[in-house]
Scaffold this motif. Structure first.
Motif, PDB file in Angstrom:
ATOM      1  N   LEU A  71      -7.589   1.374  -2.519  1.00 43.02           N
ATOM      2  CA  LEU A  71      -6.464   2.117  -3.080  1.00 43.02           C
ATOM      3  C   LEU A  71      -6.200   1.686  -4.519  1.00 43.02           C
ATOM      4  O   LEU A  71      -5.952   2.530  -5.400  1.00 43.02           O
ATOM      5  CB  LEU A  71      -5.221   1.905  -2.218  1.00 43.02           C
ATOM      6  N   PHE A  97       2.204   7.093   5.705  1.00 41.67           N
ATOM      7  CA  PHE A  97       1.589   7.228   4.384  1.00 41.67           C
ATOM      8  C   PHE A  97       1.764   8.641   3.845  1.00 41.67           C
ATOM      9  O   PHE A  97       1.978   8.841   2.641  1.00 41.67           O
ATOM     10  CB  PHE A  97       0.108   6.845   4.446  1.00 41.67           C
ATOM     11  N   TYR A 105       0.780   3.987  -2.861  1.00 45.81           N
ATOM     12  CA  TYR A 105       0.456   5.367  -2.516  1.00 45.81           C
ATOM     13  C   TYR A 105       1.555   6.320  -2.977  1.00 45.81           C
ATOM     14  O   TYR A 105       1.287   7.464  -3.350  1.00 45.81           O
ATOM     15  CB  TYR A 105       0.258   5.460  -1.008  1.00 45.81           C
ATOM     16  N   ALA A 111       0.832  -1.207   0.000  1.00 48.92           N
ATOM     17  CA  ALA A 111       0.000   0.000   0.000  1.00 48.92           C
ATOM     18  C   ALA A 111       0.865   1.254   0.000  1.00 48.92           C
ATOM     19  O   ALA A 111       0.543   2.246  -0.671  1.00 48.92           O
ATOM     20  CB  ALA A 111      -0.937  -0.003   1.198  1.00 48.92           C
ATOM     21  N   THR A 137      -6.211   5.421   2.525  1.00 50.24           N
ATOM     22  CA  THR A 137      -5.058   5.038   3.343  1.00 50.24           C
ATOM     23  C   THR A 137      -5.338   5.295   4.823  1.00 50.24           C
ATOM     24  O   THR A 137      -4.903   4.524   5.680  1.00 50.24           O
ATOM     25  CB  THR A 137      -3.797   5.797   2.905  1.00 50.24           C
TER      26      THR A 137
END
Length: 408
Positions: A298, A359, A239, A235, A339
């Motif tokens: 996402l 993040f 991102y 992730a 997120t």
């Protein structure tokens, strides 16, 4: 022998979700300042500043790279500052600083001080965005059924900043068209908007600052779960690709529309529709964020965002450009919300700040790369269209990476 029976305390009353909505909407002014105005309004100012100051696309993109670098520094500093300041107080401090730095941007014409102002504004906006996201996550915890909506309302505040910029920046630029460096008046007007938003943030900061939830005690014998980068690697990488891909669009799409001969009215409508779509996105994707604990939201949103980026690169059609703006606006802040939802689903409240900050850090790192790379490509034979095409490919790569993120 004491035979008294100690009764457990009564459970707290259920949160009134309707009473949380005004708080979420007021809190969304933080997103309006940190992204909608401080970050994205520059896209409207880039063409007149570039024409007036003789910038290349690389230097023009470098302004947002400096802003993103500041954002990264702010993201790294936020966990340290939160040891001494509450999230609510740091949010207000950051918003006040963002106002001052936006104001200062109207007093310089040389590239170096303008780069410095963009960097400092990025630092301040990170303070606002991270702490606002943390407070929004706390709101979501008070009504689990509507947590996706409450998070979306906060992030959707970015759309309010975009719409305000779309409606106010062009008239100010037009009114100051005969004034040397007339674009400076637009910076000062935007600083005024940031000041009004900062005043509006005082109420949610006071309420949420008073009602910070205590850390939940771990179950008997359980080891408290902590944030670890490796657990969220897919992730985080996805991102990071989002940070690289989306910022190229937000920095240069207005310049591309101007190159394609679009009228000022068309550009205003395009940007206002994009902002309205951001505001509506909180309801569009709330269910998706609530249902999934893994990287599915996402991945799906990154894929849609890539489609939005590639449309104006492939055609100069006005209707398709408007579709691109609506799709982009309806998706991109929900990627950010996804997120926060991922962190909230998979970590205890005491670890939310660490997760959101991580993040935000990779998001900021991606944004450092994106504007300068797209600007460099745009200075070549492929122009801005090729730059936005590359942004789309990066976003699709991020979607593939995010699919590998599992729930913990």
């Amino acid at each position: 022998m004491d035979t008294r029976v100690t009764l457990p305390p009564p459970p707290p009353p259920a949160a009134d979700s309707e009473s949380l909505l005004p708080l979420a909407m007021a809190l969304s002014l933080g997103a309006a300042v940190s992204l909608g105005i401080t970050r994205f309004a520059y896209g409207l100012l880039l063409p007149p500043m570039r024409d007036d100051l003789g910038w290349s696309f690389t230097l023009a993109g470098g302004m947002n790279t400096a802003n993103a670098l500041g954002y990264l520094l702010g993201a790294l500093a936020t966990p340290l500052l939160l040891r001494f300041l509450s999230p609510a107080r740091l949010m207000l401090v950051g918003s006040a600083l963002a106002t001052l730095f936006m104001l200062a941007s109207g007093f310089f014409v040389d590239a170096l001080p303008l780069l410095l102002q963009r960097l400092l504004a990025g630092v301040a906006s990170a303070f606002v965005f991270i702490t606002g996201g943390l407070l929004a996550a706390r709101l979501g915890a008070r009504d689990a059924r509507r947590s996706g909506l409450l998070l979306g309302l906060y992030y959707g505040g970015t759309g309010l900043g975009i719409v305000a910029s779309a409606l106010l920046v062009p008239p100010v630029l037009q009114a100051a068209s005969g004034v040397p460096h007339g674009w400076a008046w637009a910076w000062w007007m935007l600083a005024g908007l940031c000041l009004l938003a900062t005043v509006g943030l005082v109420w949610p900061a006071r309420v949420l600052g008073r009602h910070a939830p205590p850390p939940a005690p771990p179950a008997s014998g359980a080891v408290p779960r902590v944030f670890r980068w490796r657990d969220f690697r897919p992730a985080l990488l996805g991102y990071g690709c989002f940070g690289i891909g989306y910022i190229g669009y937000m920095t240069f799409v207005i310049a591309l529309l101007r190159e394609q001969g679009r009228t000022p009215l068309t550009i205003t409508v395009f940007y206002a529709l994009l902002g309205l779509a951001v505001m509506a996105s909180s309801r569009l994707w709330a269910g998706l964020l609530d249902r999934h604990r893994d990287g599915q939201p996402l991945a799906r949103l990154n894929a849609l965002l890539g489609l939005a980026c590639v449309l104006p690169a492939l055609t100069s059609s006005v209707p398709l450009a408007l579709v691109s703006g609506l799709l982009f606006g309806g998706v991109f802040l929900s990627v950010v919300a996804s997120t926060t939802a991922l962190v909230r689903h998979n970590l205890p409240p005491a670890q939310w700040a660490a997760g959101i900050s991580a993040f935000t850090t990779v998001f900021a790192a991606g944004q450092i790369v994106g504007p300068t790379v797209v600007g460099f490509i745009a200075d070549g034979p492929g122009g801005l269209a090729l730059g936005l095409g590359v942004s789309a490919v990066v976003l699709w790569a991020g979607a593939v990476l995010a699919l590998r993120q599992r729930a913990w």
